[in-house]
Design a protein around this motif. Structure first.
Motif, PDB file in Angstrom:
ATOM      1  N   ASN A 194       1.054  -1.567   0.230  1.00 23.05           N
ATOM      2  CA  ASN A 194      -0.191  -0.025  -0.231  1.00 23.05           C
ATOM      3  C   ASN A 194       0.896   1.428   0.375  1.00 23.05           C
ATOM      4  N   THR A 195       2.108   1.552   0.858  1.00 21.40           N
ATOM      5  CA  THR A 195       2.459   2.159   0.747  1.00 21.40           C
ATOM      6  C   THR A 195       3.543   2.236  -0.900  1.00 21.40           C
ATOM      7  N   ILE A 196       3.737   1.536  -1.267  1.00 21.08           N
ATOM      8  CA  ILE A 196       4.588   1.414  -2.499  1.00 21.08           C
ATOM      9  C   ILE A 196       3.098   1.962  -3.036  1.00 21.08           C
ATOM     10  N   ALA A 197       2.159   1.869  -3.544  1.00 22.59           N
ATOM     11  CA  ALA A 197       1.196   2.100  -4.230  1.00 22.59           C
ATOM     12  C   ALA A 197       0.705   3.720  -3.954  1.00 22.59           C
ATOM     13  N   SER A 198       0.555   4.015  -2.861  1.00 26.86           N
ATOM     14  CA  SER A 198       0.876   5.252  -2.528  1.00 26.86           C
ATOM     15  C   SER A 198       1.659   6.477  -3.468  1.00 26.86           C
ATOM     16  N   MET A 199       1.898   5.369  -3.993  1.00 22.03           N
ATOM     17  CA  MET A 199       3.855   7.103  -4.377  1.00 22.03           C
ATOM     18  C   MET A 199       3.149   7.135  -6.170  1.00 22.03           C
ATOM     19  N   SER A 200       3.512   7.509  -7.113  1.00 20.66           N
ATOM     20  CA  SER A 200       3.200   8.215  -7.937  1.00 20.66           C
ATOM     21  C   SER A 200       3.805   6.391  -9.273  1.00 20.66           C
ATOM     22  N   LEU A 201       2.603   6.126  -9.648  1.00 19.73           N
ATOM     23  CA  LEU A 201       2.974   4.752 -10.203  1.00 19.73           C
ATOM     24  C   LEU A 201       4.234   5.021 -11.205  1.00 19.73           C
ATOM     25  N   PRO A 202       4.081   6.324 -11.810  1.00 16.75           N
ATOM     26  CA  PRO A 202       5.665   5.816 -13.234  1.00 16.75           C
ATOM     27  C   PRO A 202       6.744   6.433 -12.256  1.00 16.75           C
ATOM     28  N   SER A 203       7.057   7.015 -11.827  1.00 19.19           N
ATOM     29  CA  SER A 203       7.718   7.185 -10.935  1.00 19.19           C
ATOM     30  C   SER A 203       8.234   5.356  -9.878  1.00 19.19           C
ATOM     31  N   VAL A 204       7.748   4.883  -9.712  1.00 14.59           N
ATOM     32  CA  VAL A 204       7.911   3.870  -8.772  1.00 14.59           C
ATOM     33  C   VAL A 204       7.856   3.156 -10.625  1.00 14.59           C
ATOM     34  N   MET A 205       7.699   3.004 -11.175  1.00 13.53           N
ATOM     35  CA  MET A 205       7.584   1.902 -12.400  1.00 13.53           C
ATOM     36  C   MET A 205       9.635   2.322 -13.300  1.00 13.53           C
ATOM     37  N   LEU A 206       9.305   3.325 -13.159  1.00 17.12           N
ATOM     38  CA  LEU A 206      11.115   3.739 -12.998  1.00 17.12           C
ATOM     39  C   LEU A 206      12.097   3.399 -12.353  1.00 17.12           C
ATOM     40  N   ALA A 207      11.547   3.862 -11.104  1.00 18.94           N
ATOM     41  CA  ALA A 207      12.838   2.957 -10.295  1.00 18.94           C
ATOM     42  C   ALA A 207      12.852   1.776  -9.726  1.00 18.94           C
ATOM     43  N   LYS A 208      11.696   1.159 -10.349  1.00 20.30           N
ATOM     44  CA  LYS A 208      12.028  -0.220 -10.252  1.00 20.30           C
ATOM     45  C   LYS A 208      13.334  -1.124 -10.981  1.00 20.30           C
ATOM     46  N   VAL A 229      16.177   9.135 -17.269  1.00 25.35           N
ATOM     47  CA  VAL A 229      14.753   8.577 -16.192  1.00 25.35           C
ATOM     48  C   VAL A 229      14.544   9.721 -15.153  1.00 25.35           C
ATOM     49  N   PHE A 230      16.012   9.883 -14.211  1.00 19.03           N
ATOM     50  CA  PHE A 230      15.751  11.419 -13.233  1.00 19.03           C
ATOM     51  C   PHE A 230      14.908  12.752 -13.797  1.00 19.03           C
ATOM     52  N   HIS A 231      16.058  12.689 -15.001  1.00 19.05           N
ATOM     53  CA  HIS A 231      15.272  14.174 -15.507  1.00 19.05           C
ATOM     54  C   HIS A 231      14.098  13.619 -16.234  1.00 19.05           C
ATOM     55  N   SER A 232      13.716  12.346 -16.702  1.00 22.17           N
ATOM     56  CA  SER A 232      11.882  12.536 -17.117  1.00 22.17           C
ATOM     57  C   SER A 232      11.392  12.241 -16.672  1.00 22.17           C
ATOM     58  N   LEU A 233      11.218  12.740 -14.887  1.00 24.47           N
ATOM     59  CA  LEU A 233      10.208  12.658 -14.234  1.00 24.47           C
ATOM     60  C   LEU A 233       9.562  13.903 -13.764  1.00 24.47           C
ATOM     61  N   PHE A 234      10.752  14.713 -14.603  1.00 25.88           N
ATOM     62  CA  PHE A 234      10.492  16.704 -14.198  1.00 25.88           C
ATOM     63  C   PHE A 234       9.262  16.865 -14.791  1.00 25.88           C
ATOM     64  N   ALA A 235       9.038  15.803 -16.423  1.00 25.04           N
ATOM     65  CA  ALA A 235       8.089  15.541 -17.183  1.00 25.04           C
ATOM     66  C   ALA A 235       6.875  15.872 -16.784  1.00 25.04           C
ATOM     67  N   THR A 236       6.698  15.211 -15.197  1.00 22.83           N
ATOM     68  CA  THR A 236       5.132  14.418 -14.846  1.00 22.83           C
ATOM     69  C   THR A 236       5.185  15.258 -13.663  1.00 22.83           C
ATOM     70  N   ALA A 237       3.254  15.467 -13.958  1.00 24.82           N
ATOM     71  CA  ALA A 237       2.604  15.925 -13.325  1.00 24.82           C
ATOM     72  C   ALA A 237       2.992  16.120 -11.969  1.00 24.82           C
ATOM     73  N   ASP A 238       2.981  14.202 -11.608  1.00 25.70           N
ATOM     74  CA  ASP A 238       3.276  14.409 -10.256  1.00 25.70           C
ATOM     75  C   ASP A 238       4.315  14.724  -9.680  1.00 25.70           C
ATOM     76  N   GLN A 239       5.666  14.852  -9.991  1.00 23.08           N
ATOM     77  CA  GLN A 239       6.388  15.738  -9.887  1.00 23.08           C
ATOM     78  C   GLN A 239       5.797  17.052  -8.680  1.00 23.08           C
ATOM     79  N   LYS A 240       5.892  18.000  -9.860  1.00 23.03           N
ATOM     80  CA  LYS A 240       4.942  18.562  -9.326  1.00 23.03           C
ATOM     81  C   LYS A 240       4.449  18.793  -7.970  1.00 23.03           C
ATOM     82  N   GLU A 241       3.306  17.582  -8.350  1.00 25.60           N
ATOM     83  CA  GLU A 241       2.797  17.865  -6.895  1.00 25.60           C
ATOM     84  C   GLU A 241       3.419  17.240  -6.234  1.00 25.60           C
ATOM     85  N   GLY A 242       4.121  16.443  -5.837  1.00 27.77           N
ATOM     86  CA  GLY A 242       5.088  15.926  -4.845  1.00 27.77           C
ATOM     87  C   GLY A 242       6.206  16.583  -3.903  1.00 27.77           C
ATOM     88  N   MET A 243       6.364  17.720  -4.540  1.00 25.82           N
ATOM     89  CA  MET A 243       6.861  18.824  -4.052  1.00 25.82           C
ATOM     90  C   MET A 243       6.389  19.721  -4.224  1.00 25.82           C
TER      91      MET A 243
END
Ligand code: CAA
Length: 257
Positions: A194-208, A229-243
């Motif tokens: 549940n902790t993992i599933a509460s994260m942003s799925l794109p970042s979880v999949m790319l981290a894996k 991959v790190f750079h690409s995650l700055f294109a996501t809405a979830d990065q804006k939301e998380g920060m």
């Protein structure tokens, strides 16, 4: 979907697959391997699922490939049938898969657990690659994944003698992420999922994917992959939301985009 050898349920954002051949200590036969593959594919396709938990019974995660199914095979059956070569759905999954292991995880059972992204073990778990006692060797990745997980010395010890490793030794050796009392196993696995599933799925999949690169490539290539991959995650809405959520001192609400 009705399955014969597994039970499948969804709990919030977590998909749970329970191996269910109690009469054979969840030994993996073609039917079970096929059903695990189908269940993983269904969870992969379900946008509501963020993590998968693969488990067995309290007595056995899985006691290996089904020896009764294998016993009559000759070389041509194994070679032309490409026996067990596609029993790797957990390794191919793009969403994270946690193995919650109680009891025996032997042979193909240990290999199936190692195909997952992490193993959470009950204190009664026993891991082993006893194939050598049957006149064969591990066949679904054991010689490679066990060696990467615990190093050559211990992998040789396990694979050449066929001895079992208890949960304490498995944790000490780096094979499992955590050991918990048997009664807490599913709670711990579900809490983690549940902790993992509460994260942003794109970042979880790319981290894996990035962590798995560590096993496939050189350090320089792996670090380069991570950087891209790190750079690409700055294109996501979830990065804006998380920060933004961190700055505003509130919990992030990820939307997987
Ligand atoms: N295949 C088929 N049936 C199995 C099995 C397996 N791998 N493991 C257990 N079973 C069956 C037993 O035959 C038995 O069935 P019956 O009641 O019909 O006789 C039932 O499950 C219960 O098993 P036991 O009575 O043996 O239970 P136990 O508690 O005394 O022993 C055990 C448990 C130590 C796990 C023992 O069952 C065992 O050694 N199993 C085989 C383990 C093994 O060798 N695994 C590797 C298989 S090869 C492989 O996996 C190849 C690969 O890499 C792909």
């Amino acid at each position: 979907m009705t399955y014969q050898t597994i039970q499948v349920e969804t709990n919030g954002k977590v998909g749970v697959i329970r191996l269910n051949r109690p009469q054979a200590l969840n030994a993996l036969n073609s039917e079970l391997a096929g059903e695990v593959g189908e269940a993983i594919a269904a969870f992969e396709a379900d946008a509501g699922i963020g993590c998968i938990v693969l488990t067995g019974s309290e007595k056995a995660f899985a006691a290996g490939a089904d020896i009764k199914e294998m016993a009559g095979k000759d070389y041509m059956d194994a070679f032309f049938g490409n026996f067990a070569a596609d029993w790797n759905a957990a390794a191919r999954a793009r969403k994270p898969v946690i193995a919650a292991v109680a009891g025996f995880a032997l042979g193909g059972g240990c290999e199936l657990a190692m195909q997952c992204d992490m193993i959470i073990a009950a204190d009664n778990a026993k891991f082993g690659q006893p194939e050598i006692k049957l006149g064969i060797i591990p066949g679904i990745g054991g010689t490679q994944r066990l060696t990467r997980a615990i190093g050559k010395a211990k992998a040789m010890d396990m694979i050449l003698t066929g001895r079992m490793m208890d949960a304490t030794e498995a944790e000490r050796s780096g094979l499992v992420a955590r050991v918990v009392p048997l009664a807490d196993l599913m709670n711990e696995a579900m809490k983690t999922a549940n902790t993992i599933a509460s994260m942003s799925l794109p970042s979880v999949m790319l981290a894996k994917e990035a962590v798995n690169r560590a096993f496939e490539t050189t350090l320089a290539e792996g670090v380069l992959f991570e950087s891209r991959v790190f750079h690409s995650l700055f294109a996501t809405a979830d990065q804006k939301e998380g920060m933004t959520a961190f700055v505003e001192k509130r919990a992030a609400k990820f939307e997987n985009k």
